[in-house]
Design a protein around this motif. Structure first.
Motif, PDB file in Angstrom:
ATOM      1  N   GLY A 140       0.795  -1.217   0.000  1.00  0.00           N
ATOM      2  CA  GLY A 140       0.000   0.000   0.000  1.00  0.00           C
ATOM      3  C   GLY A 140       0.832   1.274   0.000  1.00  0.00           C
ATOM      4  N   TYR A 141       0.221   2.336  -0.485  1.00  0.00           N
ATOM      5  CA  TYR A 141       0.845   3.653  -0.474  1.00  0.00           C
ATOM      6  C   TYR A 141       0.321   4.437   0.729  1.00  0.00           C
ATOM      7  CZ  TYR A 141       2.044   2.530  -5.301  1.00  0.00           C
ATOM      8  OH  TYR A 141       2.532   1.912  -6.431  1.00  0.00           O
ATOM      9  N   SER A 143       0.399   8.461   2.794  1.00  0.00           N
ATOM     10  CA  SER A 143       0.676   9.888   2.612  1.00  0.00           C
ATOM     11  C   SER A 143       1.360  10.493   3.827  1.00  0.00           C
ATOM     12  CB  SER A 143      -0.635  10.637   2.331  1.00  0.00           C
ATOM     13  OG  SER A 143      -1.578  10.403   3.362  1.00  0.00           O
ATOM     14  N   ILE A 157       4.121   3.023   7.069  1.00  0.00           N
ATOM     15  CA  ILE A 157       4.482   1.939   6.160  1.00  0.00           C
ATOM     16  C   ILE A 157       4.197   0.595   6.822  1.00  0.00           C
ATOM     17  CG2 ILE A 157       6.403   0.823   4.953  1.00  0.00           C
ATOM     18  CD1 ILE A 157       7.641   3.563   4.585  1.00  0.00           C
ATOM     19  N   ALA A 160       0.477  -0.040   6.692  1.00  0.00           N
ATOM     20  CA  ALA A 160       0.075  -0.430   5.328  1.00  0.00           C
ATOM     21  C   ALA A 160       0.507  -1.860   5.028  1.00  0.00           C
ATOM     22  CB  ALA A 160       0.675   0.533   4.312  1.00  0.00           C
ATOM     23  N   THR A 164      -1.801  -5.016   4.009  1.00  0.00           N
ATOM     24  CA  THR A 164      -1.521  -5.826   2.818  1.00  0.00           C
ATOM     25  C   THR A 164      -1.574  -7.310   3.155  1.00  0.00           C
ATOM     26  OG1 THR A 164      -0.112  -4.104   1.871  1.00  0.00           O
ATOM     27  CG2 THR A 164       0.179  -6.342   1.024  1.00  0.00           C
ATOM     28  N   VAL A 219      -4.326  -2.538  -5.651  1.00  0.00           N
ATOM     29  CA  VAL A 219      -3.490  -1.466  -5.104  1.00  0.00           C
ATOM     30  C   VAL A 219      -4.367  -0.604  -4.199  1.00  0.00           C
ATOM     31  CG1 VAL A 219      -1.945  -1.476  -7.081  1.00  0.00           C
ATOM     32  CG2 VAL A 219      -3.909   0.053  -7.075  1.00  0.00           C
ATOM     33  N   ASP A 221      -4.373   3.061  -1.346  1.00  0.00           N
ATOM     34  CA  ASP A 221      -3.765   4.190  -0.644  1.00  0.00           C
ATOM     35  C   ASP A 221      -4.389   4.248   0.751  1.00  0.00           C
ATOM     36  OD1 ASP A 221      -2.277   5.289  -2.924  1.00  0.00           O
ATOM     37  OD2 ASP A 221      -4.260   5.751  -3.729  1.00  0.00           O
ATOM     38  N   GLU A 223      -4.974   6.496   3.498  1.00  0.00           N
ATOM     39  CA  GLU A 223      -4.917   7.938   3.709  1.00  0.00           C
ATOM     40  C   GLU A 223      -5.013   8.324   5.177  1.00  0.00           C
ATOM     41  OE1 GLU A 223      -8.101   9.172   1.220  1.00  0.00           O
ATOM     42  OE2 GLU A 223      -7.021   8.752  -0.649  1.00  0.00           O
ATOM     43  N   TYR A 251      -8.981   2.078  -2.770  1.00  0.00           N
ATOM     44  CA  TYR A 251      -8.390   0.919  -3.436  1.00  0.00           C
ATOM     45  C   TYR A 251      -8.895   0.798  -4.862  1.00  0.00           C
ATOM     46  CZ  TYR A 251     -12.814  -1.555  -2.700  1.00  0.00           C
ATOM     47  OH  TYR A 251     -14.136  -1.925  -2.728  1.00  0.00           O
TER      48      TYR A 251
END
Length: 413
Positions: A140-141, A143, A157, A160, A164, A219, A221, A223, A251
């Motif tokens: 995952g991304y 911010s 991170i 995320a 995942t 994928v 994000d 947030e 997603y």
């Protein structure tokens, strides 16, 4: 004339893995005339080779070897078989004389040449992974650098990555996709080095070169995410309990070949989690919300069988969740694109999950009636990510699900 004969031999090893050995025998016939037997045989072989694989050889190719042999001790089959293999780069390996007739002018010879090839392939244990759509969950991304968890700041991170892994677990449990690993590359390459080291049996090398590519990429994000001591109402009961978790995740499901966005949505929710492992439970709930939406859109839950007031579904659900049961109606076609967008659905019952196994779930009918083949949809509010019909999680108009005039709904797939 050309004919192919296939013979298969299976060797079953431990753990139900298999090495499949395939023997392929190719044959082709040829005919030749000559003043001598050697000449007729050489022409017949040249004719057969040409028929086998389009390789044009002159009779002199084979005459050279036979002419230097001792006439008394010549082993024609060995001589010519070796020469065929040599002159054709190993594409053919033996021959058989089918006819040897003396004619007024010499000899008429007919032959059949053969090529035997053996190939081996490793078959992975269990079900064929190609029977399901292949999906890879990508990291995952984020911010922000960190999120607040229980009064402390946790690496965004890391959060995320945990989501995942929970997504991989949740999607694998549905048994609707072949889920591909994209996280444990180091472990794979270490094992690959062992197989390639020369210390393993040669057949172990057949495991290499079988890595699957993804049909779809998931994928996302992340947030927002937080977990605090404050209490929030649970979605299912409405009572204040446990720690308060908040999350916002966007997603997308992408088609790998075209990068087309097949499905996309936002989930924004505050919900309650209980127990000593509140963080892990919050992460699992987020992953399950995403998984439930994807499965509901691509593979709506379908009833396998009904016995009395008990419904059986071949998927692991969450005990206590409530589902609405819909019977399928006519196919709906988009009037502009002419694409099939789904089928009309009419609600016929409501059921609650009463017990689960790793691969199945049992639901009890609360109202109405159901039959095998009907589909089930999670009741609004039973899941942290359940959007309202016709809107996404943020309340904006969306084309995910549409109501029909008769009270049913239309799916987007």
């Amino acid at each position: 004339m050309k004919k192919i004969i296939f013979a298969f031999t299976l060797f079953v090893s431990l753990l139900n893995a298999e090495v499949i050995t395939k023997t392929n025998v190719s044959t082709a016939n040829g005919e030749g005339y000559g003043a001598s037997y050697d000449e007729a045989l050489s022409k017949a072989l040249a004719d057969a080779v040409g028929r086998m694989n389009g390789v044009k050889l002159s009779a002199s190719t084979f005459m050279l070897t036979s002419s230097i042999q001792d006439g008394k001790d010549r082993d024609f089959e060995k001589i010519y078989s070796d020469q065929i293999s040599k002159q054709t780069g190993g594409r053919f390996d033996s021959y058989e004389v089918l006819k040897n007739v003396r004619t007024p002018d010499g000899y008429n010879v007919a032959v059949e040449i053969k090529k035997t090839s053996v190939s081996k392939k490793y078959k992975t244990p269990g079900l064929d992974p190609n029977n399901r759509r292949r999906l890879a969950v990508m990291p995952g991304y984020v911010s922000d650098f960190s999120f607040e968890v229980n009064g402390e700041y946790k690496s965004s991170i890391r959060v995320a990555d945990d989501i995942t892994r929970s997504l991989v677990t949740a999607i694998t449990k549905t048994r609707k996709f072949t889920v591909l690993d994209r996280e444990n590359g180091d472990a794979y390459y270490r094992e690959k080095a062992v197989l390639s080291s020369g210390n393993a049996e040669k057949e172990e090398l057949l495991k290499l070169g079988n890595v699957l590519g993804a049909d779809y990429l998931l994928v996302f994000d992340l947030e927002e995410f937080s977990l605090s001591e404050g209490k929030a109402s649970t979605i299912t009961t409405g009572k204040a309990s446990g720690k308060k978790a908040s999350a916002r995740i966007h997603y997308r499901v992408l088609a790998m070949a075209t990068r087309q966005v097949k499905f996309s949505n936002d989930i924004a929710a505050s919900f309650s989690v209980k127990g000593d492992h509140a963080y892990a439970l919050a992460v699992q709930d987020i992953a399950k919300a995403v998984t439930d939406e994807i499965i509901a859109s691509i593979y709506p839950l379908k009833i396998s069988s009904v016995s009395g007031d008990e419904i059986l579904i071949a998927q692991n659900l969450r005990q206590g969740d409530v589902y609405e049961v819909y019977s399928l109606g006519q196919t709906v076609i988009d009037p502009y694109t002419k694409e099939v967008v789904g089928k009309e659905e009419t609600m016929t019952a409501k059921a609650e999950v009463t017990r689960v196994t790793p691969k199945m779930s049992y639901l009890k009918l609360v109202s109405g009636s159901a039959k095998a083949g009907d589909i089930c949809r999670l009741v609004q509010g039973s899941n942290i990510g359940s959007p309202k019909v016709g809107t996404d999680a943020g309340g904006r108009e969306d084309n995910v699900v549409k109501q029909t005039a008769g009270g049913g709904v239309v799916l987007p797939f």
